[in-house]
Design a protein around this motif. Structure first.
Motif, mmCIF file in Angstrom:
data_model
loop_
_atom_site.group_PDB
_atom_site.id
_atom_site.type_symbol
_atom_site.label_atom_id
_atom_site.label_comp_id
_atom_site.label_asym_id
_atom_site.label_seq_id
_atom_site.Cartn_x
_atom_site.Cartn_y
_atom_site.Cartn_z
ATOM 1 N N ALA A 1 37.463 80.263 -61.883
ATOM 2 C CA ALA A 1 38.472 79.790 -62.443
ATOM 3 C C ALA A 1 39.565 79.568 -61.223
ATOM 4 O O ALA A 1 40.516 79.023 -61.211
ATOM 5 C CB ALA A 1 39.456 81.112 -63.190
ATOM 6 N N PHE A 2 39.303 80.417 -59.970
ATOM 7 C CA PHE A 2 40.097 80.215 -58.803
ATOM 8 C C PHE A 2 39.659 79.347 -57.721
ATOM 9 O O PHE A 2 40.182 79.378 -56.692
ATOM 10 C CB PHE A 2 40.649 81.642 -58.483
ATOM 11 N N LEU B 1 47.168 83.355 -57.427
ATOM 12 C CA LEU B 1 46.525 84.604 -58.097
ATOM 13 C C LEU B 1 47.815 85.180 -58.871
ATOM 14 O O LEU B 1 47.518 85.715 -59.833
ATOM 15 C CB LEU B 1 46.284 85.857 -57.058
ATOM 16 N N VAL B 2 49.010 84.678 -58.390
ATOM 17 C CA VAL B 2 50.399 85.313 -58.889
ATOM 18 C C VAL B 2 50.924 84.194 -60.069
ATOM 19 O O VAL B 2 50.948 83.190 -59.847
ATOM 20 C CB VAL B 2 51.501 85.607 -58.124
ATOM 21 N N VAL C 1 53.073 88.478 -62.173
ATOM 22 C CA VAL C 1 51.938 89.370 -62.214
ATOM 23 C C VAL C 1 50.658 88.658 -61.734
ATOM 24 O O VAL C 1 50.482 87.482 -61.743
ATOM 25 C CB VAL C 1 51.764 89.586 -63.507
ATOM 26 N N ILE C 2 49.680 89.617 -61.624
ATOM 27 C CA ILE C 2 48.299 89.218 -61.631
ATOM 28 C C ILE C 2 47.383 89.681 -62.590
ATOM 29 O O ILE C 2 47.451 90.828 -63.003
ATOM 30 C CB ILE C 2 47.802 89.774 -59.997
ATOM 31 N N PHE C 3 46.864 88.705 -63.136
ATOM 32 C CA PHE C 3 45.953 89.106 -64.393
ATOM 33 C C PHE C 3 44.588 89.238 -63.872
ATOM 34 O O PHE C 3 44.074 88.884 -62.612
ATOM 35 C CB PHE C 3 45.677 87.845 -65.330
ATOM 36 N N ILE C 4 44.034 90.351 -64.144
ATOM 37 C CA ILE C 4 42.781 91.174 -63.921
ATOM 38 C C ILE C 4 41.686 90.908 -65.270
ATOM 39 O O ILE C 4 42.013 91.429 -66.420
ATOM 40 C CB ILE C 4 42.927 92.518 -63.603
ATOM 41 N N ARG D 1 40.192 89.891 -55.863
ATOM 42 C CA ARG D 1 40.299 88.511 -56.326
ATOM 43 C C ARG D 1 40.886 87.797 -55.069
ATOM 44 O O ARG D 1 40.536 86.621 -54.941
ATOM 45 C CB ARG D 1 41.245 88.266 -57.492
ATOM 46 N N ALA D 2 41.360 88.432 -54.465
ATOM 47 C CA ALA D 2 42.247 87.717 -53.394
ATOM 48 C C ALA D 2 41.463 87.581 -51.871
ATOM 49 O O ALA D 2 41.506 86.858 -50.976
ATOM 50 C CB ALA D 2 43.634 88.565 -52.830
#
Ligand code: ARG
Length: 644
Positions: free
Chosen positions: A34-35, A346-347, A355-358, A417-418
């Motif tokens: 997705a990223f 990510l934000v 927010v950051i979704f996890i 994620r980052a």
């Protein structure tokens, strides 16, 4: 101005060996499809570092028997099934009487290879036989046998064992230290909140964190012992306003004037809750503090300093050393880190907050509150970033109660994620949360004083000392010892008892705080262990022999069964401390220490030491036991006593 952290963000954390950026983006896009688009521009930070399970294998730890045997079994497995290279040897200490260690690979290997063309074995026992046959000759092994479904049992050579214990006595216990492949770690522990009570939860964090740090240091890792104190946040508005009100000349105020910072906190909180005008001023004070207004900064610094002095007293008494880098330290770096995370895509906006979704967690990590302010998570993301990039830590360990597990889980996942961590969790750099359970009172509820106040650490330590002193006096020590000896022993025993009672439990379980139990001189307590150590010292003293001399001229023999059991246990120190350290479990070391003491007692009851034909060897075994016990005490933060 571009925040310094932003520029750094785009630079790989660890210079080599790095994969080319295009390979890295491939890696990230397959992990987080997705990223992918957004992260393609960014260099991936993770480098390939050795996994925990292989980390010590690289540099040989001369003391670790399990690893030494695993190396031999590796050669044997390679010879037994040449077509299957990467089979990891499964070597464990024996639980049955057939040997000292066993290799458990046969069954698993059989299910992997059965039915394949060219395989001649008929079942796991035959595989076990082959593993045994292919085991290279080694001076450490006396004999081998195969039991049941192919377990290969190893009996160690007692001469080899004796020589190795003696070698440790000569070369020092450091030669048995684990060798980890990482150079630097952060242990974030204790971390109380300014002006709030430092409660037993913080005591647990302090005790457990100190032990973990010591174990890592013993393993030659440089440890940044971080006190992440809560020195920033909305409570300061209220405290500062209250300070101004009570002490117009606040700059001259010291801890004696304020008296008790916790009471001060409570009083100001009461005001805050009932007085709307005060509340309003307090809220404005937060803004003024955060925008850097001088008077507010000064008042804040003043309150922090008073609190710090109080904390330091507890650390001094506990003999714990740490370095404060509180929440406020990371403030200047927060905007840059959030911006970088935002640029990575990510934000996201959610209900006015950022927010950051996890994946797999239904609540997101809030990194900017809806009022635009930062919170605990913003600070923790930034502190993590700082520790990885500025401090170049490879393992970052957080010691808090289990209640914060989800918070850290989210922070670590957001960091992953980052691209701050490698995809494979077993590789460095990595972060670990060391959670612990509650401290309960004898009523089974959260530990409180009778008037249901939070128990103060200082009071707790006082009581432990007073009680252990009373016990010593009852044993007639006041007449035998100087006042100083009495004081020091009471302190070592009292504080040691508090620490050990905490550390001996699996940290995840709740434990009951019970002075009578922890100060009992029988059972699995520090008192029992410290006395055991003192007794060994007294045996050596009474012999009139110089162990320094014996080490060089004497020889250890392990002919008696109880000598052999004790010797084997001593030799297992290296693998136990490595396990306790790698798995972040101090109780593993406590259990080892307790069993060591039990094995010593058995040896001492069945083998005459002083005046026997084996005196020299047995005195050396006493000395080795005392040396290992003292290292355990040291790692557990307990001061040994030498006479009792
Ligand atoms: N001050 C926090 C508390 O008392 C603990 C901080 C733990 N460390 C961290 N990096 N969040 O609960």
């Amino acid at each position: 101005m571009i925040p310094s952290c932003l520029t750094l963000q785009l630079t790989p954390f660890f210079p080599s060996p790095l994969l080319p950026v295009n390979r890295l983006s491939l890696l990230s896009s397959s992990t987080f499809p997705a990223f992918a688009a957004k992260s393609r521009r960014l260099a991936f930070a993770a480098t390939k570092a050795p996994s925990i399970s292989t980390m010590a294998a690289e540099q040989e730890n001369v003391g670790n028997l399990k690893r030494k045997l695993a190396k031999l079994f590796q050669l044997s497995l390679d010879a037994t099934v040449p077509g299957e290279p990467d089979i990891e040897p499964q070597v464990a200490a024996c639980t049955a009487k057939f040997g000292d260690y066993q290799c458990n690979n046969a069954m698993g290997l059989w299910s992997k290879i059965k039915g394949r063309p060219g395989i001649e074995f008929r079942g796991p026992p035959a595989v076990g036989q082959a593993i045994m046959k292919n085991l290279p000759q080694s001076e450490m092994i006396e004999s081998c046998s195969v039991a049941g479904p192919g377990f290969v049992n190893v009996v160690l050579s007692k001469n080899w064992m004796a020589q190795n214990i003696q070698k440790m006595l000569v070369d020092g216990i450091e030669t048995w230290a684990p060798k980890l492949s990482i150079k630097r770690a952060v242990v974030d522990f204790s971390s109380p909140n300014i002006a709030k009570e430092m409660h037993v939860g913080h005591l647990r964090s302090t005790i457990i964190g100190d032990t973990l740090a010591s174990m890592l240091e013993f393993s030659n890792v440089e440890v940044l012992r971080r006190n992440h104190v809560g020195d920033w946040g909305t409570q300061f508005g209220m405290l500062i306003e209250f300070l101004f009100e009570k002490f117009p000349n606040f700059e001259d105020v010291n801890e004696t004037a304020i008296g008790d910072l916790q009471a001060f906190y409570k009083e100001s909180k009461q005001r805050f809750d009932v007085d709307a005008e005060f509340k309003d001023r307090a809220q404005k004070a937060v803004v003024r503090l955060q925008s850097g207004e001088q008077m507010y900064r000064k008042a804040w610094a003043q309150i922090c300093e008073i609190s710090r002095r109080e904390f330091d007293q507890v650390y001094q008494r506990l003999g714990v050393h740490l370095e404060e880098k509180g929440e406020s330290f990371y403030n200047p770096h927060i905007p840059g880190v959030i911006e970088a995370l935002t640029n990575q895509g990510l934000v996201e906006e959610s209900k006015g907050a950022r927010v950051i979704f996890i994946e797999g967690i239904n609540i997101p990590l809030i990194v900017v509150k809806s009022d635009g302010g930062y919170n605990y998570a913003s600070t923790d993301m930034t502190a993590l970033w700082y520790r990885l990039n500025e401090e170049k830590a490879e393992w970052i360990i957080y010691v808090t109660d289990v209640g914060q597990q989800q918070h850290f889980d989210m922070v670590f996942k957001a960091a992953k994620r980052a691209g701050w961590f490698p995809a494979d969790d077993r590789q460095y750099p990595k972060a670990s949360h060391v959670g612990f359970g509650l401290v309960l009172g004898e009523d089974g509820k959260r530990f409180r004083t009778r008037s249901s106040e939070v128990v103060r650490l200082a009071d707790l330590l006082d009581e432990a000392k007073t009680r252990s002193k009373a016990a010593l006096i009852e044993r007639g020590k006041a007449a035998e010892w100087t006042e100083e000896e009495l004081e020091q022993t009471a302190e070592a025993v009292g504080y040691g008892a508090v620490k050990y009672a905490d550390l001996k439990n699996n940290r995840l379980t709740n434990y009951t705080f019970d002075f009578d139990q922890m100060l009992n001189d029988k059972g699995n307590t520090a008192v029992y262990l410290l006395y055991a150590h003192a007794r060994i010292c007294s045996i050596i003293r009474k012999s009139g022999k110089d162990t320094e001399e014996l080490k060089k001229t004497g020889k250890i023999v392990l002919d008696h069964a109880d000598e052999r059991v004790l010797g084997l246990h001593l030799l297992q120190f290296a693998e136990v401390v490595e396990e306790a350290c790698s798995n972040l479990l101090p109780n593993v070391l406590c259990e080892y220490l307790y069993n060591l003491s039990e094995n010593f007692t058995r040896f001492y009851s069945n083998c005459q030491v002083v005046g026997s034909a084996e005196e020299t060897s047995r005195l050396l075994l006493c000395e080795a036991t005392a040396v290992v016990m003292r290292k355990c005490f040291f790692l557990l933060g307990i001061k040994p006593v030498y006479k009792i």
